[in-house]
Design an enzyme around this catalytic site. Structure first.
Site, mmCIF file in Angstrom:
data_model
loop_
_atom_site.group_PDB
_atom_site.id
_atom_site.type_symbol
_atom_site.label_atom_id
_atom_site.label_comp_id
_atom_site.label_asym_id
_atom_site.label_seq_id
_atom_site.Cartn_x
_atom_site.Cartn_y
_atom_site.Cartn_z
ATOM 1 N N LYS A 23 19.995 128.446 -6.355
ATOM 2 C CA LYS A 23 20.500 129.793 -6.642
ATOM 3 C C LYS A 23 19.692 130.816 -5.842
ATOM 4 C CE LYS A 23 19.755 133.453 -8.810
ATOM 5 N NZ LYS A 23 20.332 134.536 -8.031
ATOM 6 N N GLU B 62 5.869 130.941 -7.679
ATOM 7 C CA GLU B 62 5.164 131.773 -6.694
ATOM 8 C C GLU B 62 5.618 133.204 -6.937
ATOM 9 O OE1 GLU B 62 2.732 131.179 -4.804
ATOM 10 O OE2 GLU B 62 2.733 128.995 -4.961
ATOM 11 N N CYS C 229 5.474 139.296 -0.108
ATOM 12 C CA CYS C 229 4.538 139.083 -1.221
ATOM 13 C C CYS C 229 3.113 139.091 -0.698
ATOM 14 C CB CYS C 229 4.856 137.779 -1.916
ATOM 15 S SG CYS C 229 4.929 136.401 -0.788
ATOM 16 N N GLU D 217 2.636 146.003 -8.128
ATOM 17 C CA GLU D 217 3.286 145.644 -6.866
ATOM 18 C C GLU D 217 4.443 146.607 -6.604
ATOM 19 O OE1 GLU D 217 5.670 142.049 -6.585
ATOM 20 O OE2 GLU D 217 4.611 141.528 -4.739
HETATM 21 P P1 NAP Z 1 13.030 138.699 -8.660
HETATM 22 O O1 NAP Z 1 13.751 139.902 -9.082
HETATM 23 O O2 NAP Z 1 11.986 138.150 -9.564
HETATM 24 O O3 NAP Z 1 14.145 137.573 -8.395
HETATM 25 C C1 NAP Z 1 13.846 136.332 -7.830
HETATM 26 C C2 NAP Z 1 14.997 135.377 -8.106
HETATM 27 O O4 NAP Z 1 15.105 135.137 -9.510
HETATM 28 C C3 NAP Z 1 16.364 135.933 -7.677
HETATM 29 O O5 NAP Z 1 17.152 134.876 -7.216
HETATM 30 C C4 NAP Z 1 16.902 136.490 -8.981
HETATM 31 O O6 NAP Z 1 18.302 136.609 -8.974
HETATM 32 C C5 NAP Z 1 16.414 135.441 -9.947
HETATM 33 N N1 NAP Z 1 16.333 135.880 -11.334
HETATM 34 C C6 NAP Z 1 16.173 137.141 -11.793
HETATM 35 N N2 NAP Z 1 16.149 137.124 -13.145
HETATM 36 C C7 NAP Z 1 16.288 135.847 -13.534
HETATM 37 C C8 NAP Z 1 16.339 135.196 -14.794
HETATM 38 N N3 NAP Z 1 16.224 135.866 -15.920
HETATM 39 N N4 NAP Z 1 16.504 133.850 -14.815
HETATM 40 C C9 NAP Z 1 16.616 133.142 -13.690
HETATM 41 N N5 NAP Z 1 16.587 133.710 -12.460
HETATM 42 C C10 NAP Z 1 16.405 135.045 -12.386
HETATM 43 O O7 NAP Z 1 12.343 138.893 -7.246
HETATM 44 P P2 NAP Z 1 13.005 139.573 -5.961
HETATM 45 O O8 NAP Z 1 13.208 141.011 -6.291
HETATM 46 O O9 NAP Z 1 14.148 138.779 -5.478
HETATM 47 O O10 NAP Z 1 11.837 139.381 -4.880
HETATM 48 C C11 NAP Z 1 10.713 140.176 -4.822
HETATM 49 C C12 NAP Z 1 9.533 139.535 -5.553
HETATM 50 O O11 NAP Z 1 9.302 138.230 -5.052
HETATM 51 C C13 NAP Z 1 8.226 140.266 -5.343
HETATM 52 O O12 NAP Z 1 7.553 140.367 -6.574
HETATM 53 C C14 NAP Z 1 7.455 139.371 -4.389
HETATM 54 O O13 NAP Z 1 6.057 139.480 -4.461
HETATM 55 C C15 NAP Z 1 7.912 138.031 -4.825
HETATM 56 N N6 NAP Z 1 7.707 137.036 -3.765
HETATM 57 C C16 NAP Z 1 6.714 136.127 -3.935
HETATM 58 C C17 NAP Z 1 6.459 135.193 -2.948
HETATM 59 C C18 NAP Z 1 5.387 134.171 -3.123
HETATM 60 O O14 NAP Z 1 5.459 133.150 -2.463
HETATM 61 N N7 NAP Z 1 4.405 134.384 -3.980
HETATM 62 C C19 NAP Z 1 7.245 135.185 -1.781
HETATM 63 C C20 NAP Z 1 8.249 136.128 -1.645
HETATM 64 C C21 NAP Z 1 8.482 137.046 -2.649
HETATM 65 P P3 NAP Z 1 19.070 137.956 -8.497
HETATM 66 O O15 NAP Z 1 18.077 138.821 -7.804
HETATM 67 O O16 NAP Z 1 20.145 137.440 -7.620
HETATM 68 O O17 NAP Z 1 19.618 138.583 -9.730
#
Ligand code: NAP
Ligand code: MG
Length: 484
Positions: free
Chosen positions: A171, A246, A280, A379
């Site tokens: 997903k 992560e 990130c 963040e």
């Molecule tokens: P996010 O909002 O946490 O979403 C990540 C993924 O989880 C998306 O596919 C999202 O779907 C899904 N998701 C959201 N709520 C969920 C739930 N309740 N149950 C299951 N899945 C759910 O993060 P983002 O906004 O896409 O990305 C930014 C974040 O990623 C930042 O905090 C960044 O630091 C972090 N990041 C971390 C790393 C690392 O390796 N540590 C690398 C890259 C990014 P939808 O968005 O499609 O609704």
């Protein structure tokens, strides 16, 4: 054209569709992407479960071939994939093409890992007993990924999952369905038996939750924000599944008084603002020793003032737009918070006027900040960095470690002794020396500390700890009389 989900070897229409918008020009709709309903999520999980027994036993040669084929096609189409990525996510064409190539190389790396997923033997402490540890696949793996690296992160989760004999329900972030769909289309033609790989697109709150809460999904590998990761982690833990998380960062870049000033400015500029700060591993806290503070800020502002902000796919552009309206709102909110907290907005942070309707924001630098300010604790995930002035190297390390997260951390120094000490004392999963905090080799592990990560590291051979489970076998030699 409606781009469908891929379930049990078939392209399946969703219950609904979402338009994918170009953040460089919101008039440009890339395509319409299917949203999976609850039944489709269940079908995908069931298909992955049915495909598991045969795939987990199939020869490493077959797994190598499939992954290598996928890697080859991605690398050969890196320009096209990079173009789609830049168009839907907003990173520059160079960054996006490099990411596409990296995704291809990740598949090739894990193709070779397929040969290395086997058992280990030990000398037993008992006579006439054979001792071995078998590496068995984890099972059905749910892959949930963020929008900021729509090719590389799915690649470094899907490729090892398949290499070690697991089946996958993927997903992607709904914001970047285009890259995910292209990747899935390539995977769908590489010779996998039906059901081994499935794509279900749609929102995290329903499609993602459907995967996370299914007892048939043995493990979930997630990359995204810390709050979502923690909530997924507890759901999976409660039902006895395995999870790899992560999550977010608030990465410090320590600039020592003895730093080469040009290296320091280059590391800060690229680490904080490139990819629109949406990494990130971006450096959002620039911790600078007093003796070099003014010179560093002057030179950084000078470099910032020549940055060209514009359409991600224009060759002139250094920094593309913010990825979405929602993220732009977050960035603007934190700019206001920084102003209200008393930080000095030394440069940038204005919306950029363009002939195209897009989410263009000029990178911002706050100075005179303290590490207790919200802009230094939370963040932001945008092109915003804050300078914290410190009076000693010890204080720099203290400030750098004063965070709830610990993903990447950088130091700029010409002193081998200080560098060594930084690497030893920094509370982060990854340390970068005279390099930006972002940008890691694809074959090494990727990991954080504190609230940045949970579970075994990703990437490299280390991720085998997540994607396989050990079975320890003690076997007595049969008495010769019974052995046939
Ligand atoms: P996010 O909002 O946490 O979403 C990540 C993924 O989880 C998306 O596919 C999202 O779907 C899904 N998701 C959201 N709520 C969920 C739930 N309740 N149950 C299951 N899945 C759910 O993060 P983002 O906004 O896409 O990305 C930014 C974040 O990623 C930042 O905090 C960044 O630091 C972090 N990041 C971390 C790393 C690392 O390796 N540590 C690398 C890259 C990014 P939808 O968005 O499609 O609704
Ligand atoms: Mg999000």
């Amino acid at each position: 054209m409606l781009r469908n989900n891929f379930i049990a070897g078939e392209w399946v229409r969703g219950d609904d569709g979402i338009e994918n918008v170009n953040p460089s020009d919101t008039r440009d709709i890339i395509d319409l992407y299917a949203v999976a309903g609850a039944k489709q999520v269940k079908d995908a999980i069931d298909a992955a479960a049915s495909a598991l027994p045969a795939w987990s036993l199939c020869s490493p040669l077959k797994r190598f071939d499939v992954l290598d084929t996928i890697g080859t096609e991605i690398i050969s189409r890196q320009k096209e994939l990079g173009d789609c990525l830049a168009r839907e996510e907003g990173k520059t064409l160079d960054e996006a093409t490099a990411e596409a190539a990296r995704a291809g190389h990740l598949f090739k790396f894990f193709a070779t890992e397929a040969y290395r997923s086997n058992s280990e033997g030990y000398e037993s402490i008992r006579q006439s007993v054979e001792l071995s540890v078998r590496r068995e696949p984890l099972g059905v793996v749910g892959v949930i990924t963020p929008w900021n690296f729509p090719l590389a992160i799915p690649a470094w989760k899907i490729a090892p999952a398949l290499a070690y004999g697991n089946t996958v329900v993927f997903k992607p972030a709904e914001l970047v369905s285009g890259s995910a769909w292209l990747l899935a289309e390539i995977i769908s033609r590489a010779g996998l038996p039906e059901g081994v790989f499935n794509l279900v697109m749609g929102r995290g709150s329903d499609v993602g939750q459907g995967i996370v809460s299914s007892s048939k999904v043995t493990g979930v590998t997630f990359t995204g924000s810390t709050p979502v990761g923690k909530s997924i982690g507890s759901t999976v833990f409660d039902r006895g599944g395995r999870v790899q998380l992560e999550m977010g960062g608030k990465n410090p870049l320590v600039i020592c008084g003895d730093a080469d000033i040009d290296v320091a400015v280059d590391c800060a500029l690229k680490g904080s603002f490139f990819s629109t700060g949406q990494r990130c591993t971006a450096s959002s806290r620039l911790i600078v020793e007093e003796s070099i503070h003014e010179e560093f800020i002057d030179k950084l502002v000078d470099r910032m003032s020549s940055l060209r902000i514009g359409d991600a796919r224009s060759p002139e552009t250094d920094i593309g737009p913010v990825a979405s309206e929602a993220q732009l709102e977050v960035d603007l909110k934190y700019l206001k918070i920084g102003d209200e907290e008393g930080a000095v907005r030394r440069f940038g942070g204005d919306l950029v006027q363009s002939d195209k309707p897009g989410y263009y924001l000029f990178p911002a630098l706050f100075t005179e900040t303290t590490n207790t300010m919200r802009i230094n604790r939370e963040e932001i995930f945008g092109p915003i960095a804050a300078v914290v002035r410190v009076s000693s190297f010890d204080e720099a390390i203290e400030v750098a470690n004063d965070a709830e997260v610990g993903l990447s951390a950088g130091v700029v120094s010409t002193s081998p002794a200080r560098i060594k000490e930084f690497v030893r004392r920094i509370e982060a999963g990854m340390a970068q020396v005279n390099l930006p905090t972002a940008g890691m080799d694809f074959h090494a592990p990727f990991t954080g500390r504190k609230s940045s990560s949970f579970g075994p590291p990703e990437k490299g051979s280390y991720c085998r700890e997540f994607f396989t489970q050990a079975k320890v076998v003690h076997e007595a030699e049969l008495p010769a009389i019974n052995a046939v």
